[in-house]
Design a protein around this motif. Structure first.
Motif, PDB file in Angstrom:
ATOM      1  N   UNK A   1       0.858  -1.189   0.000  1.00 39.71           N
ATOM      2  CA  UNK A   1       0.000   0.000   0.000  1.00 39.71           C
ATOM      3  C   UNK A   1       0.893   1.238   0.000  1.00 39.71           C
ATOM      4  N   UNK A   2       0.652   2.141  -0.953  1.00 40.62           N
ATOM      5  CA  UNK A   2       1.440   3.370  -1.058  1.00 40.62           C
ATOM      6  C   UNK A   2       0.705   4.477  -0.306  1.00 40.62           C
TER       7      UNK A   2
ATOM      8  N   UNK B   1      -3.548   2.390 -14.289  1.00 40.19           N
ATOM      9  CA  UNK B   1      -4.497   2.337 -13.187  1.00 40.19           C
ATOM     10  C   UNK B   1      -5.220   0.997 -13.237  1.00 40.19           C
ATOM     11  N   UNK B   2      -5.579   0.470 -12.084  1.00 42.51           N
ATOM     12  CA  UNK B   2      -6.277  -0.825 -12.039  1.00 42.51           C
ATOM     13  C   UNK B   2      -7.206  -0.902 -10.842  1.00 42.51           C
TER      14      UNK B   2
ATOM     15  N   UNK C   1       0.901  -0.786  -6.988  1.00 46.60           N
ATOM     16  CA  UNK C   1       0.767  -0.442  -5.576  1.00 46.60           C
ATOM     17  C   UNK C   1      -0.668   0.011  -5.305  1.00 46.60           C
ATOM     18  N   UNK C   2      -1.207  -0.382  -4.173  1.00 49.33           N
ATOM     19  CA  UNK C   2      -2.557   0.037  -3.792  1.00 49.33           C
ATOM     20  C   UNK C   2      -2.504   1.476  -3.275  1.00 49.33           C
TER      21      UNK C   2
ATOM     22  N   UNK D   1     -10.127  -2.635  -4.479  1.00 46.32           N
ATOM     23  CA  UNK D   1      -8.790  -2.056  -4.320  1.00 46.32           C
ATOM     24  C   UNK D   1      -8.404  -1.317  -5.599  1.00 46.32           C
ATOM     25  N   UNK D   2      -7.944  -0.090  -5.453  1.00 49.49           N
ATOM     26  CA  UNK D   2      -7.478   0.688  -6.597  1.00 49.49           C
ATOM     27  C   UNK D   2      -5.953   0.751  -6.545  1.00 49.49           C
ATOM     28  N   UNK D   3      -5.342   0.452  -7.674  1.00 46.43           N
ATOM     29  CA  UNK D   3      -3.886   0.397  -7.741  1.00 46.43           C
ATOM     30  C   UNK D   3      -3.369   1.289  -8.856  1.00 46.43           C
ATOM     31  N   UNK D   4      -2.088   1.625  -8.778  1.00 48.33           N
ATOM     32  CA  UNK D   4      -1.443   2.391  -9.839  1.00 48.33           C
ATOM     33  C   UNK D   4      -0.012   1.896  -9.997  1.00 48.33           C
TER      34      UNK D   4
END
Length: 208
Positions: free
Chosen positions: A51-52, A112-113, A142-143, A130-133
């Motif tokens: 997690x960022x 983005x995911x 990273x979330x 969960x949103x990640x980049x």
């Protein structure tokens, strides 16, 4: 044969996909949360591997406000929010340690995911997305946001930040965040001294 070995090497070196990141991250958190003497502090070390918190904090503040800050202010804000988020996120993870996670779809758009999951806690089923980049196609995912029952953590903080900035300005916002961080860290330290896990936070926010 050389070509096959080269392809295998490249495949092995490729960063894990968003779904894999979320799955392995949740597995690591559950393992750490169920370990004897688990505390929010010990979980925070595990959580921040995927997690960022810095990115979450920056997005919650907003690009326009971020651009008005000096480098020193940006660093102080990021450090303060990272400490706050580590404590509150880890507390919540402890509370959900016994939950069953069902994984759904993975959606990727450029860098983005989103990964859809359903959390079953006792008899409740809670949708958690969960949103990640990633910074580039070769970077690790990273979330940066968690959407629980359609409530985004980034959006929740964004609303709170907007109100605090309007009422108190940036210095007032920072003071509030520092106070909340100190409160959570004090609670975590007290629980660690007792050798027990911290109680799960009822909600993640800046407080009053």
């Amino acid at each position: 044969m050389i070509a096959s070995l080269l392809a295998a090497t490249l495949l092995a070196a490729a960063p894990a996909g968003p779904l894999t990141v979320v799955k392995s991250g949740n597995a690591d958190v559950q393992k750490a949360a169920n370990a004897p003497g688990a505390t929010a502090a010990s979980l925070a070390t595990v959580v921040e591997k995927f997690v960022d918190f810095g990115e979450l904090a920056k997005r919650a503040l907003g690009d326009k406000t971020w651009a008005t800050l000096t480098p020193a202010q940006q660093k102080e804000f990021t450090d303060t929010m990272t400490g706050l988020l580590r404590a509150s996120y880890a507390q919540k993870a402890i509370g959900q340690a016994q939950a069953e996670v069902k994984y759904g779809k993975e959606a990727v758009q450029g860098n983005e995911a989103t990964v859809n999951t359903t959390l079953t806690l006792k008899k409740d089923q809670i949708p958690v997305d969960y949103r990640l980049y990633r910074t580039s196609a070769k970077s690790e995912w990273r979330i940066y946001d968690v959407v629980t029952d359609e409530v985004s953590l980034v959006d929740t903080y964004k609303g709170q930040f907007r109100k605090l900035l309007g009422d108190k300005g940036f210095d007032g916002l920072l003071t509030t965040l520092k106070s909340k961080r100190a409160q959570l860290e004090k609670e975590n330290a007290a629980q660690s001294a007792k050798g027990g896990a911290a109680a799960p936070a009822p909600a993640q926010g800046t407080g009053g």
